[in-house]
Design an enzyme around this catalytic site. Structure first.
Site, PDB file in Angstrom:
ATOM      1  N   TYR A 172       0.901  -1.170   0.011  1.00  0.00           N
ATOM      2  CA  TYR A 172      -0.012   0.101   0.039  1.00  0.00           C
ATOM      3  C   TYR A 172       0.913   1.318  -0.097  1.00  0.00           C
ATOM      4  CZ  TYR A 172      -2.917   3.710   1.320  1.00  0.00           C
ATOM      5  OH  TYR A 172      -3.537   5.092   1.360  1.00  0.00           O
ATOM      6  N   HIS A 221      -4.073   0.257   6.138  1.00  0.00           N
ATOM      7  CA  HIS A 221      -5.097   0.207   5.108  1.00  0.00           C
ATOM      8  C   HIS A 221      -6.125  -0.972   5.158  1.00  0.00           C
ATOM      9  CE1 HIS A 221      -6.391   2.132   1.147  1.00  0.00           C
ATOM     10  NE2 HIS A 221      -6.001   3.176   1.965  1.00  0.00           N
TER      11      HIS A 221
END
Ligand code: MG
Length: 421
Positions: A172, A221
């Site tokens: 991410y 995330h």
């Protein structure tokens, strides 16, 4: 049409028209709502940006809220928020919340322009001089992330989010090097266990190289399985993180209790939240340290100042979501909440490119890691609508080639299983 009241001999403004400014000066689809009133020169702007489904928000404003609100008094912000919230019967979804946010923030802009003050004055005045921010350092390799963080520290940032790529995988918010890990599908691969090991190696190196004065943040995330998320937040404890962000998906928030029982690492959660049913139990049970809502996703300033006040009672601080897919109007609204709420924690900062600053004149300004709002009345921002029109959303055909139409792609495990973004 509602009967306009008269305050101090001046009739209250009535909503004359509502329009949507759909623009993408930085390549991200922004939705800005403009409300004009029956008083010459009195208007306001609000952010309703939901970039992945922007055209649905725009239609919700133009086709449903516009006819519902024309003729209503522009100064009854709470009443209008409640009326909009209930008018669809089904509620708390991202499209309708963003549409309401655009209206709500525009009405706060109007209220403050009427008063000749910045919005923060209308909301009670400053609790602090400026807004302390964090920004994003990333790299494919750990030394690159550390160098990137060092550059931000030299610019005056005291808080830096650190992310590192996972070799061959789609980590991410960080690029990756090396051949792509072979999967049973053609798309990018992400596996949570290698990502967790990589994150811990990054934290260890960052503390060794950058020291302990800088505040480090990290965004998980929602990509980990619940038990692995508990492990990673616990394993990060020795590195004294400022916070670990979104360790769990909104569907798995009951696992926050396990994190709390096992470690004291601060946790931030909520950029995907839309509904009071999501944030209320986490704040009430003191299971998070920072509430991290995307202000327009919750419906604007009106609900978010209540959320902040509710969080204040439970010792939870604010860290409103502040990425590039928030318009400068939305960033000004974030910074305004930051200034007026005693329980402000930190603000995520995204740089405004030149095109954004030309379209939105009067953007908040960053100095030495602090964000300052424009002191002109309202949000202090004027939108150049002609220039905004020169940055249209990418065409459906362009997006069709990428099969995204403004949305995100897919991330899958090696075996092809779709995971949270
Ligand atoms: Mg995040």
């Amino acid at each position: 049409m509602a009967h306009a009241q008269v305050i101090r001999g001046v009739p209250s403004p009535t909503i004359r028209d509502i329009s949507v400014i759909a623009t993408a000066p930085a390549g991200l689809r922004l939705t800005v709502v403009k409300i004009t009133t029956d008083q010459d020169g009195l208007y306001g702007y609000g952010c309703g940006t939901f970039t992945q489904r922007a055209e649905l928000v725009n239609a919700a404003v133009e086709k449903y809220l516009r006819p519902f609100l024309i003729g209503k008094p522009a100064d009854r912000i709470e009443d209008i928020w409640q009326a909009c919230y209930n008018s669809s019967y089904w509620r708390n979804g991202p499209v309708l919340n963003n549409a309401i946010s655009g209206i709500d923030q525009a009405l706060w802009d109007i209220k403050a322009r009427q008063a000749g003050m910045p919005v923060y004055e209308v909301l009670g005045g400053k609790c602090r001089e400026a807004v302390d921010c964090y920004t994003h350092a990333e790299g494919a390799e750990i030394p690159e992330t550390i160098d990137h963080a060092r550059k931000f520290m030299e610019q005056g940032f005291r808080h830096v989010r650190v992310q590192v790529g996972v070799p061959g995988m789609e980590g991410y918010s960080a690029p990756h090097r090396g051949d792509r890990v072979a999967g049973l599908h053609a798309g990018p691969v992400f596996e949570p266990r290698p990502a967790a090991r990589r994150a811990l190696a990054l934290f260890e190196a960052a503390r060794k190289e950058l020291g302990w004065e800088v505040e480090l943040l990290h965004d998980m995330h929602e990509r980990y399985t619940p038990n692995l998320a508990v492990q990673l937040v616990k394993d990060a404890e020795p590195f004294k993180m400022f916070f670990m962000e979104d360790p769990l998906s909104p569907e798995q928030i009951d696992y926050f209790r396990q994190i709390r029982q096992q470690c004291s690492t601060p946790v931030a959660m909520g950029e995907l939240f839309n509904s009071p049913h999501e944030w209320t139990p986490l704040i009430r049970d003191r299971l998070i340290d920072y509430i991290r809502i995307h202000v327009s996703q919750a419906g604007g300033i009106t609900p978010c100042r209540k959320i902040a006040a509710f969080a204040e009672m439970f010792g939870v601080r604010t860290a409103w979501h502040g990425p590039g897919d928030v318009s400068p109007i939305g960033h000004a609204a974030n910074a305004t909440l930051d200034l007026v709420c005693p329980n402000f924690g930190i603000q995520e900062y995204s740089r405004f490119n030149n095109a954004l600053q030309e379209v939105f004149r009067g953007c908040p300004v960053l100095k030495n890691g602090y964000l300052y709002v424009n002191e002109a009345p309202g949000w202090g921002i004027e939108v150049d609508e002609k220039l905004a029109a020169k940055y249209p959303y990418s065409s459906f055909e362009e997006e069709e080639k990428r099969r995204l139409n403004g949305g995100w792609g897919e991330i899958r495990k090696r075996d092809g299983t779709v995971i949270n973004q």
